[in-house]
Design a protein around this motif. Structure first.
Motif, PDB file in Angstrom:
ATOM      1  N   PRO A   1       3.235   7.819  -7.672  1.00 39.08           N
ATOM      2  CA  PRO A   1       2.108   8.590  -8.218  1.00 39.08           C
ATOM      3  C   PRO A   1       1.948   8.487  -9.730  1.00 39.08           C
ATOM      4  N   ASP A   2       3.035   8.175 -10.443  1.00 35.81           N
ATOM      5  CA  ASP A   2       2.911   8.048 -11.893  1.00 35.81           C
ATOM      6  C   ASP A   2       2.511   6.636 -12.317  1.00 35.81           C
TER       7      ASP A   2
ATOM      8  N   ALA B   1       0.837  -1.206   0.000  1.00 35.13           N
ATOM      9  CA  ALA B   1       0.000   0.000   0.000  1.00 35.13           C
ATOM     10  C   ALA B   1       0.872   1.257   0.000  1.00 35.13           C
ATOM     11  N   ARG B   2       1.930   1.235   0.790  1.00 30.17           N
ATOM     12  CA  ARG B   2       2.834   2.393   0.821  1.00 30.17           C
ATOM     13  C   ARG B   2       3.603   2.528  -0.485  1.00 30.17           C
ATOM     14  N   PHE B   3       3.943   1.415  -1.094  1.00 31.37           N
ATOM     15  CA  PHE B   3       4.620   1.459  -2.397  1.00 31.37           C
ATOM     16  C   PHE B   3       3.713   2.154  -3.413  1.00 31.37           C
ATOM     17  N   LYS B   4       2.463   1.745  -3.469  1.00 34.03           N
ATOM     18  CA  LYS B   4       1.524   2.332  -4.435  1.00 34.03           C
ATOM     19  C   LYS B   4       1.322   3.819  -4.170  1.00 34.03           C
TER      20      LYS B   4
ATOM     21  N   GLU C   1      10.946  10.116  -5.878  1.00 31.96           N
ATOM     22  CA  GLU C   1       9.677   9.669  -5.292  1.00 31.96           C
ATOM     23  C   GLU C   1       9.872   9.223  -3.843  1.00 31.96           C
ATOM     24  N   LEU C   2      11.037   8.654  -3.535  1.00 30.15           N
ATOM     25  CA  LEU C   2      11.299   8.225  -2.157  1.00 30.15           C
ATOM     26  C   LEU C   2      11.486   9.404  -1.209  1.00 30.15           C
ATOM     27  N   ARG C   3      11.793  10.579  -1.743  1.00 31.45           N
ATOM     28  CA  ARG C   3      11.966  11.751  -0.889  1.00 31.45           C
ATOM     29  C   ARG C   3      10.641  12.439  -0.574  1.00 31.45           C
ATOM     30  N   THR C   4       9.541  11.971  -1.160  1.00 32.50           N
ATOM     31  CA  THR C   4       8.224  12.527  -0.841  1.00 32.50           C
ATOM     32  C   THR C   4       7.754  11.966   0.503  1.00 32.50           C
ATOM     33  N   PRO C   5       6.743  12.562   1.117  1.00 33.07           N
ATOM     34  CA  PRO C   5       6.227  11.995   2.369  1.00 33.07           C
ATOM     35  C   PRO C   5       5.805  10.528   2.230  1.00 33.07           C
ATOM     36  N   ALA C   6       5.148  10.186   1.128  1.00 32.70           N
ATOM     37  CA  ALA C   6       4.736   8.794   0.921  1.00 32.70           C
ATOM     38  C   ALA C   6       5.954   7.887   0.749  1.00 32.70           C
ATOM     39  N   GLY C   7       6.968   8.367   0.058  1.00 31.76           N
ATOM     40  CA  GLY C   7       8.193   7.596  -0.122  1.00 31.76           C
ATOM     41  C   GLY C   7       8.930   7.393   1.187  1.00 31.76           C
ATOM     42  N   LYS C   8       8.962   8.416   2.012  1.00 29.60           N
ATOM     43  CA  LYS C   8       9.618   8.307   3.320  1.00 29.60           C
ATOM     44  C   LYS C   8       8.881   7.312   4.206  1.00 29.60           C
ATOM     45  N   ALA C   9       7.552   7.291   4.117  1.00 32.51           N
ATOM     46  CA  ALA C   9       6.769   6.325   4.896  1.00 32.51           C
ATOM     47  C   ALA C   9       7.101   4.889   4.447  1.00 32.51           C
TER      48      ALA C   9
END
Length: 135
Positions: A111-112, A104-107, A121-129
């Motif tokens: 975003p693309d 779920a966190r990977f998805k 993408e890993l530096r975004t909040p979702a990527g950090k999570a």
């Protein structure tokens, strides 16, 4: 100061500039990519991510009960996130539940929807999570 001492001092001052970039100097997203990217394509896909996540689960699971509780998760998820990842409401998550959370966190970090995550993408909040679950 003699010319040889000046040259020695100049060489010592310039030496750090000639060193390769180490993992410590790389941004967190780049370090995570390097740790997870088994095919060395500069991105991580879901299979690579789940393989590392499975190993992380095994490392965290200290009491041999097949599950992780909040203490074993060591802050990787909040109480609410643990509750959401725990469909049987037993206060723990098993390996399948952990891998479902990772997916779920990977998805969310992709975003693309290209099926891969790069360092940006890993530096975004979702990527950090996501990255928190892979450490």
């Amino acid at each position: 100061m003699s010319q040889s001492r000046i040259l020695l001092l100049a060489a010592l001052l310039a030496a750090p500039l000639a060193l390769p970039v180490t993992a410590e100097a790389k941004p967190a997203g780049d370090r995570t990519i390097a740790a997870v990217d088994t095919d060395s394509d500069g991105t991580i896909d879901l299979a690579e991510t789940k393989a590392v996540a499975g190993a992380v689960f095994d490392k965290l699971e200290k009491d041999a009960d097949g599950t992780l509780d909040a203490k074993e998760l060591k802050g990787r998820v909040s109480r609410n996130e643990l509750k959401q990842a725990d469909p049987d409401n037993d206060g723990t998550i098993d390996k399948n539940e952990y891998l479902a959370l990772v997916e779920a966190r990977f998805k969310a970090a992709d975003p693309d929807n290209d099926g891969t995550i790069d360092a940006k993408e890993l530096r975004t909040p979702a990527g950090k999570a996501l990255a928190r679950l892979l450490k």
